[in-house]
Design an enzyme around this catalytic site. Sequence first.
Site, PDB file in Angstrom:
ATOM      1  N   SER A 105      92.866  11.212  -2.299  1.00 15.52           N
ATOM      2  CA  SER A 105      92.308  12.340  -3.047  1.00 15.52           C
ATOM      3  C   SER A 105      91.624  13.388  -2.179  1.00 15.52           C
ATOM      4  O   SER A 105      90.956  14.278  -2.716  1.00 15.52           O
ATOM      5  CB  SER A 105      91.336  11.865  -4.136  1.00 15.52           C
ATOM      6  OG  SER A 105      92.006  10.990  -5.023  1.00 15.52           O
ATOM      7  N   GLN A 130     100.619   2.741  -9.621  1.00 19.47           N
ATOM      8  CA  GLN A 130     100.637   4.046  -8.959  1.00 19.47           C
ATOM      9  C   GLN A 130     101.816   4.817  -9.542  1.00 19.47           C
ATOM     10  O   GLN A 130     102.961   4.615  -9.155  1.00 19.47           O
ATOM     11  CB  GLN A 130     100.769   3.857  -7.453  1.00 19.47           C
ATOM     12  CG  GLN A 130      99.660   2.988  -6.849  1.00 19.47           C
ATOM     13  CD  GLN A 130      98.295   3.663  -6.870  1.00 19.47           C
ATOM     14  OE1 GLN A 130      98.101   4.716  -6.269  1.00 19.47           O
ATOM     15  NE2 GLN A 130      97.347   3.067  -7.593  1.00 19.47           N
ATOM     16  N   GLY A 141      96.963   9.136   2.154  1.00 22.28           N
ATOM     17  CA  GLY A 141      96.658   8.327   0.979  1.00 22.28           C
ATOM     18  C   GLY A 141      97.082   8.982  -0.327  1.00 22.28           C
ATOM     19  O   GLY A 141      97.525  10.144  -0.352  1.00 22.28           O
ATOM     20  N   HIS A 142      96.933   8.255  -1.411  1.00 21.49           N
ATOM     21  CA  HIS A 142      97.381   8.762  -2.705  1.00 21.49           C
ATOM     22  C   HIS A 142      96.551   9.949  -3.189  1.00 21.49           C
ATOM     23  O   HIS A 142      95.363  10.021  -2.944  1.00 21.49           O
ATOM     24  CB  HIS A 142      97.431   7.661  -3.763  1.00 21.49           C
ATOM     25  CG  HIS A 142      96.195   6.874  -3.979  1.00 21.49           C
ATOM     26  ND1 HIS A 142      96.163   5.799  -4.807  1.00 21.49           N
ATOM     27  CD2 HIS A 142      94.955   6.990  -3.468  1.00 21.49           C
ATOM     28  CE1 HIS A 142      94.961   5.286  -4.817  1.00 21.49           C
ATOM     29  NE2 HIS A 142      94.209   5.989  -4.014  1.00 21.49           N
ATOM     30  N   ASN A 143      97.249  10.873  -3.823  1.00 20.76           N
ATOM     31  CA  ASN A 143      96.639  12.056  -4.442  1.00 20.76           C
ATOM     32  C   ASN A 143      96.145  13.085  -3.428  1.00 20.76           C
ATOM     33  O   ASN A 143      95.511  14.069  -3.815  1.00 20.76           O
ATOM     34  CB  ASN A 143      95.461  11.700  -5.348  1.00 20.76           C
ATOM     35  CG  ASN A 143      95.791  10.557  -6.276  1.00 20.76           C
ATOM     36  OD1 ASN A 143      96.852  10.546  -6.875  1.00 20.76           O
ATOM     37  ND2 ASN A 143      94.930   9.583  -6.358  1.00 20.76           N
TER      38      ASN A 143
END
Lengths: 350, 350, 350
Positions: free
Chosen positions: C263, C202, C243-245
Amino acid sequence: MENQLPPSLSLGEIVDRLGGELIGDARITVRQVATLEKAMPDTIAFLANERYLGQLKTTRAGAVIVDARLGASLDMPRIVAANPYAYFARVSALFNPIPANAAGIHAAAVVHPLARLGTGVCVGAGAVIEEGAAVGDGCSIGAGVYLGAGVEVGEGSILHPNVTVYHGCTMGKRTIVHAGVVIGADGFGIAMDEGRWLKVPQIGRVRIGDDVEIGANTTIDRGAMEDTVIEDGVKLDNQIQVGHNVRIGAHTAIAACTGIAGSARIGRFCRIGGASGIAGHLTIADNVEISAHTLITKSINEAGTYTGAYPFENNRDWRRNAASLRNLGELTTRVRALEQALKPGKKGKK
Amino acid sequence: MENQLPPSLSLGEIVDRLGGELIGDARITVRQVATLEKAMPDTIAFLANERYLGQLKTTRAGAVIVDARLGASLDMPRIVAANPYAYFARVSALFNPIPANAAGIHAAAVVHPLARLGTGVCVGAGAVIEEGAAVGDGCSIGAGVYLGAGVEVGEGSILHPNVTVYHGCTMGKRTIVHAGVVIGADGFGIAMDEGRWLKVPQIGRVRIGDDVEIGANTTIDRGAMEDTVIEDGVKLDNQIQVGHNVRIGAHTAIAACTGIAGSARIGRFCRIGGASGIAGHLTIADNVEISAHTLITKSINEAGTYTGAYPFENNRDWRRNAASLRNLGELTTRVRALEQALKPGKKGKK
Amino acid sequence: MENQLPPSLSLGEIVDRLGGELIGDARITVRQVATLEKAMPDTIAFLANERYLGQLKTTRAGAVIVDARLGASLDMPRIVAANPYAYFARVSALFNPIPANAAGIHAAAVVHPLARLGTGVCVGAGAVIEEGAAVGDGCSIGAGVYLGAGVEVGEGSILHPNVTVYHGCTMGKRTIVHAGVVIGADGFGIAMDEGRWLKVPQIGRVRIGDDVEIGANTTIDRGAMEDTVIEDGVKLDNQIQVGHNVRIGAHTAIAACTGIAGSARIGRFCRIGGASGIAGHLTIADNVEISAHTLITKSINEAGTYTGAYPFENNRDWRRNAASLRNLGELTTRVRALEQALKPGKKGKK
């Protein structure tokens, strides 16, 4: 850190190390991974989903990782791999190795003289390691981490800052524990007795296998009498709650905010969606997939996908449908009555 | 820790201390509690649920705790108690007392000169206790705990590592607070003003009664103007969120991952299932039981069990049923039309 | 702290500073805000909701903040403002300024020599600030906070105790981060490969704008390749998972326990209820309101209110209705058959 320029690799070097079929100039070099959308010529991207096929036309990536089918129609430099996402993960790991912390115990760490630390261990400022704890070779124990008495951490593990591990809990090799995780707090064991809750001592531990990763602020309670067990290769996202005596089978992956009640047994290779729940004392078979926001209230004996989220809609429609739902049992009875009334031969009787 | 052999007690000594009726040899000694399934001859188990009756036949336990009805047909040594689980909790507490921390302030703790500590207090490494805080006799303040200015902790309380208590909050006697808990952070008070959120100062505190236990990573916000109150004997599991100005009545138990929105008032002796939610500004009567994954959107004035989770099923059935649910209001209308059409005397008109 | 008597202000001074129309004696002084119910004569309350109109009759408040309509029938001293709640927030901020911490680095803090601290910065005991981190003027870094290498914190920000910020993450000016928050832990990126999960590095960061507030124990993951972004003015309650993004648009407010999968892109000025969920890779338009306990599984392109919680009821009714829900698709088919059977001209054929 990521601001430093990673070393570059040629496509030829990449396939030499990781396999796959290279189609294109082996001398092209890349120095980082990227998304198709944001890739620059010195990066390599991947495509694992047809949904993003359109981005292939405009990507500036120096190369792309694809499977044989999607790669057939391409004319840009590419590496063909059976599992492009896994291949991509390996490429990314080449460019982005986990940074090695300098070994050594920070002067502001507090390590009990009867704790045992392996070679090459890094202990951050403010970390506290109690009596009898054992930390394997090459581990990184972050700032502010607390390891209770007798805790065991397998070699090569990384505990990020402010993790708390209660006494007696163990984890295997190459475990990654993110910040704020709490391992081994007391399970929720209480007995009602004449109008007061009695605390039931929680005397089990938490045992965690090898290659487990645990997301930020997740909590895993110690067992009431026996241990709570997380088997090898389990991947837990953030803010998951694992109750006492739970067993999670090897290589199961659980998304964030899920709650698993006490004594549930979850199989191997399960995939559990975010904010789902598993009720206590039940068993989930191997290879079960549970959708997000689903509450599992009975054991599941068969692999498959299980779902139970209320479908969202605009509030006006929801109001009408939810109100009807409150009378659904009655509606079913009314439909049955209509069916009776329409049965041939029944009409006259009514 | 649990690796040390606890002292053994004879069954006679146990009933002398805790009451109950002993049937069998009073000289049999046990040294730990266990589950029926894993018990060894030097342990004592319990049976509180018929579901586990079968395990009685094969258990190796030295003795078992049962109620009169389940005990009637047994021939192994047993203690008959009205409430076997509560009796078991007391036996377990005999064998597993909470380990006393050595009193004393760790050299790496930071205690403000104007903080007041009682006698026999243990303060762990890295703990920070601010000006005007008061910690009662016999408390254990774990490593990395932060007690803000003016915080009060009643005697005999245990705060596990990395707990944060904001300024001015208070907790009673014998409180247990698990790692990662945050008490007294600002409530979510914001006012929209010309396209920007203004912060509403949160000037209340959190007041926690006696004999409360709070699970790992739970958060309890300070009040906006008045205090957030957790009454005596409340038991909160892990990762619960308690909003500002909430009041939780005495002896209520709440399972993990539940969220309670601001200004809700929850009665006494309620039992609230995991991952449930209570909307803001409503009132829940005493003795209400709420099932897991249930969102309470209106006040509940009557004791009873309330439920609202979507029943899970295999994904294919769910798809069909959930799609139909989106038209349930319309389906209800159609059934009504059918009923009208079938009414005697209506047929001709149509 | 709140035990100290705040300075008093006359109603005249308040409207001089904040505007609004004063009706009543400008010399009346108040020294704190309060609820209508608990107000004393030296406090000022507000009324923004007709629901509490009855409390105006009995309040002992020295003055009240109301809008023109509600104020018309009053005869007590009052300030008339277009937005009483926002006006109240400003009055409260006058009486309850955020207490300034004494600038200075605590002797028990660990600040890397290559970290840069602005003027007037306060760093609490046990805080750790790594190489290359930059903390702006007037920031307060609480006890036990960890700022990884290269972290940037904008001027005037407040990080409460035991916050963890991983390397490379940045936050803007006047950000408030509550205790236990984790910013920049690895996103949940794993790729299945021959029966084992591979970790996907990540390598993105978390970038947080100005005037953001983040509630206790909330977690915001770093991006997989690009950054996770929280835009200006976003307000996050406790125990939220991002969460990521993910990108959260400016001035969106999200209530506690909500989970946002990787995302997802959330618009500006959205309001998201507690314990709701947003599935991954979807887009939410600006000004969308999502009700509590609602799972959003598809993109929302239009402003409006969206809901999807199962309506709670007493357990007996729920059992009946939930059982019927499992056959709802079939029930719909049966109703269609009834409709067919009753169609004019169909009867004979059947």
